[in-house]
Scaffold this active site. Structure first.
Site, short mmCIF file in Angstrom:
data_model
loop_
_atom_site.label_atom_id
_atom_site.label_comp_id
_atom_site.label_asym_id
_atom_site.label_seq_id
_atom_site.Cartn_x
_atom_site.Cartn_y
_atom_site.Cartn_z
N SER A 45 37.80 -1.39 22.28
CA SER A 45 38.18 -2.55 21.38
C SER A 45 37.52 -3.95 22.13
O SER A 45 37.77 -5.07 21.79
CB SER A 45 39.62 -2.84 21.46
OG SER A 45 40.37 -3.07 22.71
N ASN A 51 50.40 -1.53 27.51
CA ASN A 51 51.31 -1.68 26.36
C ASN A 51 51.84 -3.09 26.48
O ASN A 51 51.97 -3.74 25.54
CB ASN A 51 52.27 -0.51 26.13
CG ASN A 51 51.55 0.76 26.10
OD1 ASN A 51 50.49 0.75 25.88
ND2 ASN A 51 52.26 1.92 26.07
N HIS A 86 50.48 -25.77 -17.77
CA HIS A 86 49.80 -24.80 -18.33
C HIS A 86 48.43 -25.28 -18.50
O HIS A 86 47.80 -24.83 -19.41
CB HIS A 86 50.37 -24.42 -19.81
CG HIS A 86 51.91 -24.10 -19.75
ND1 HIS A 86 52.36 -23.01 -19.69
CD2 HIS A 86 52.85 -24.95 -19.96
CE1 HIS A 86 53.59 -22.79 -19.82
NE2 HIS A 86 53.91 -24.08 -19.81
N SER A 128 21.20 -26.03 -6.82
CA SER A 128 20.70 -24.81 -7.28
C SER A 128 19.55 -24.51 -7.04
O SER A 128 18.74 -25.42 -6.76
CB SER A 128 21.14 -24.92 -8.98
OG SER A 128 20.34 -23.92 -9.46
N LYS A 136 21.89 -29.45 -10.60
CA LYS A 136 22.98 -29.23 -10.06
C LYS A 136 23.75 -29.70 -8.95
O LYS A 136 22.97 -30.09 -8.25
CB LYS A 136 23.04 -27.64 -10.12
CG LYS A 136 22.97 -26.95 -11.53
CD LYS A 136 24.15 -26.90 -12.43
CE LYS A 136 25.38 -26.50 -12.05
NZ LYS A 136 25.42 -24.86 -11.77
N GLU A 175 34.79 -23.65 -3.31
CA GLU A 175 34.80 -22.26 -3.86
C GLU A 175 34.84 -21.24 -2.95
O GLU A 175 35.61 -20.21 -2.83
CB GLU A 175 33.58 -22.14 -4.85
CG GLU A 175 33.47 -22.80 -5.99
CD GLU A 175 32.11 -22.80 -6.77
OE1 GLU A 175 32.12 -23.19 -7.92
OE2 GLU A 175 31.29 -22.26 -6.22
N TYR A 178 54.87 2.56 21.52
CA TYR A 178 53.43 2.01 21.00
C TYR A 178 52.44 3.16 20.75
O TYR A 178 52.90 4.35 21.23
CB TYR A 178 52.84 1.55 22.54
CG TYR A 178 51.23 1.14 22.45
CD1 TYR A 178 50.94 -0.13 21.91
CD2 TYR A 178 50.28 1.71 22.60
CE1 TYR A 178 49.81 -0.71 21.67
CE2 TYR A 178 48.88 1.38 22.43
CZ TYR A 178 48.71 0.22 21.86
OH TYR A 178 47.29 -0.32 21.70
N GLN A 217 46.25 -1.28 17.80
CA GLN A 217 44.82 -2.08 18.20
C GLN A 217 44.43 -2.62 16.90
O GLN A 217 43.81 -3.72 16.94
CB GLN A 217 44.04 -1.02 18.70
CG GLN A 217 42.62 -1.63 18.89
CD GLN A 217 41.88 -0.60 19.88
OE1 GLN A 217 42.07 -0.04 20.99
NE2 GLN A 217 40.77 0.06 19.22
N LYS A 235 44.48 -6.96 16.30
CA LYS A 235 43.83 -7.90 16.70
C LYS A 235 42.79 -8.39 15.84
O LYS A 235 42.37 -9.81 15.67
CB LYS A 235 43.02 -7.37 17.99
CG LYS A 235 43.90 -7.13 19.16
CD LYS A 235 43.63 -6.38 20.19
CE LYS A 235 44.51 -5.83 21.15
NZ LYS A 235 45.52 -4.96 20.38
#
Length: 461
Positions: A22, A109, A155, A276, A282, A289, A316, A321, A324
């Site tokens: 890791s 651990n 709505h 664009s 544009k 977004e 454990y 792992q 993370k």
């Protein structure tokens, strides 16, 4: 040979090393691992589990390693698996066999549980500061736009007139709750697991409270098995991050709508827009977004970790792992989104005239007309029906309610008199809503005062 390789008769397969390792992502925990190890070494020396000379040598060696890493002099070893074994390997190389005594009375651990809790605590404080900055921008904009009238929606249909200050303050409240959730998560993260060892504690006379004090933890874990296997705080943290980015996404969606030609409520600053590759005209809200798009990423980490933890027996297991990368990327995503989103909102240009004209359309004053009838002692349901007929009449005639003559009003109901006009202007519709939490200038002044004090009282450390 690996530091744990005493009972093995051959080296692990390189694929096993790579799959099991890791270090390529948990290397960012190095400052926490070193800080925790220094506290542990101080305690071992104080308790005479190791000599004071050995304690000092270990501490000085760890400090030198910290400087080496910060100066780019250290290359982590994949065969040492993780940040903890890498640090121990580096320490032994630097100070010799004394370095092998650092791991007395602890396990990877409880070591990783400690590192992750310290990391999460720091990230909570960092993200809270970003949220404070965003709230300050929203408060400043709300003060500026107390009189900027716009349509409110349900709505996604125009419903009643509000102000931009009122609309922005709704997000201020959302981020207020987000900060409260982070603070609450901090309380459950702020518990020190070191001393739990692998799962059953240790026979060494550790002073866990001393280590907790050195590392600024409020308490120590009370069950060694839970101490090493608890990842609730990681899940809770990711849940809080998911709520934050959900709120950012909702806000982004409105910004995307507002800067469209159909709404034209705002214009985004060029610094927070893109163009664009084919259409020269544009100007795209790509920042909003992307924030909206990254929401699924944080949600995915939350669901992934929940799923990982759901079938793990005590104590454990290596599955843990997986916490993370989920937490690290969740933090990275939120920490990327909040600052740029804040700057985008801060620099947007508001088209007050278009907002105002939008609020005058679609009979947003219909509820106020019904309320006027109720104040004339008419039951609300009857008033609702009369105004419904009035709106239908307006649609047929192509008029707004406020454009009708008193004669036209009276054709629908004889209760109407000339005072109706004072109650159905857009300004009246907004400013007659003086109840706390409403959009009137009077109400907003009270709320803005409360929120100013909130920011002062909740200024990050």
């Amino acid at each position: 040979m690996k530091l744990w390789g005493g009972r093995f008769t051959k080296e692990t397969n390189p694929l096993t090393d790579d799959f099991n390792s890791s270090i390529h992502f948990d290397n960012i925990l190095y400052p926490y691992d070193i800080k925790g190890s220094i506290a542990h070494a101080k305690m071992l020396g104080k308790q005479k589990i190791i000599s004071s000379e050995e304690s000092v040598a270990i501490i000085e060696g760890l400090k030198e390693i910290l400087k080496d890493i910060q100066c780019g002099k250290v290359e982590f070893d994949i065969s040492a698996e993780d940040i903890h074994m890498n640090m121990e390997k580096l320490l032994i190389e630097k100070i010799g066999d004394t370095g092998k005594k650092l791991h007395t009375g602890r396990s990877r651990n409880d070591q990783v549980a400690l590192d992750m809790r310290m990391y999460v605590k720091d990230q909570i404080e960092s993200i809270d500061a970003m949220l404070h900055n965003l709230q300050q921008v929203l408060l400043d904009l709300a003060v500026e736009h107390k009189k900027t009238i716009m349509p409110g929606y349900t709505h996604l249909q125009k419903a009643q007139p509000v102000t931009l200050a009122h609309h922005l303050s709704a997000y201020f409240e959302m981020f207020k709750r987000d900060r409260a959730r982070l603070a609450d998560c901090y309380l459950r993260t702020d518990i020190m697991p070191l001393g739990s060892s692998a799962l059953a504690g240790t026979t060494y006379d550790l002073d866990r409270e001393m280590v907790a004090d050195l590392l600024d933890f409020k308490a120590v874990t009370l069950n060694s098995m839970d101490g090493v296997s608890d990842r609730d705080y990681c899940i809770e943290f990711l849940s809080a991050l998911s709520m934050i980015i959900m709120h950012l996404s909702r806000f982004s969606e409105e910004i995307i709508l507002w800067c469209s030609d159909e709404f034209n409520f705002i214009k985004l600053d060029d610094a927070y827009s893109t163009g664009s590759s084919i259409m020269p005209q544009k100007k795209n809200p790509d920042i909003a977004e992307l924030v909206r798009g990254k929401t699924g990423r944080v949600y995915g980490h939350l669901m992934g970790l929940l799923t990982t933890m759901k079938g793990i027996p005590l104590a454990y297991n290596k599955d843990m792992q997986e916490d993370k990368e989920a937490v690290f990327d969740g933090v990275k995503t939120i920490s990327m989104c909040l600052p740029i989103f804040t700057d985008m909102v801060k620099t947007m240009n508001v088209n007050k005239k278009v907002m105002y004209e939008g609020a005058k359309k679609a009979f947003t004053n219909a509820t106020d007309a019904a309320d006027w009838l109720v104040k004339k002692d008419m039951p609300f349901r009857e008033a609702h029906s009369i105004i419904g007929k009035l709106v239908l009449y307006c649609i047929e005639k192509g008029k707004n309610i406020e454009d009708l003559s008193l004669e036209e009003f009276k054709k629908i109901s004889p209760v109407f008199d000339e005072t109706i006009y004072d109650h159905i202007t857009i300004e009246a519709c907004v400013n007659n809503r003086k109840v706390i939490g409403g959009p009137s200038i009077e109400s907003m002044e009270k709320v803005l005062f409360i929120n100013r004090n909130y920011l002062l009282e909740n200024t990050p450390k």
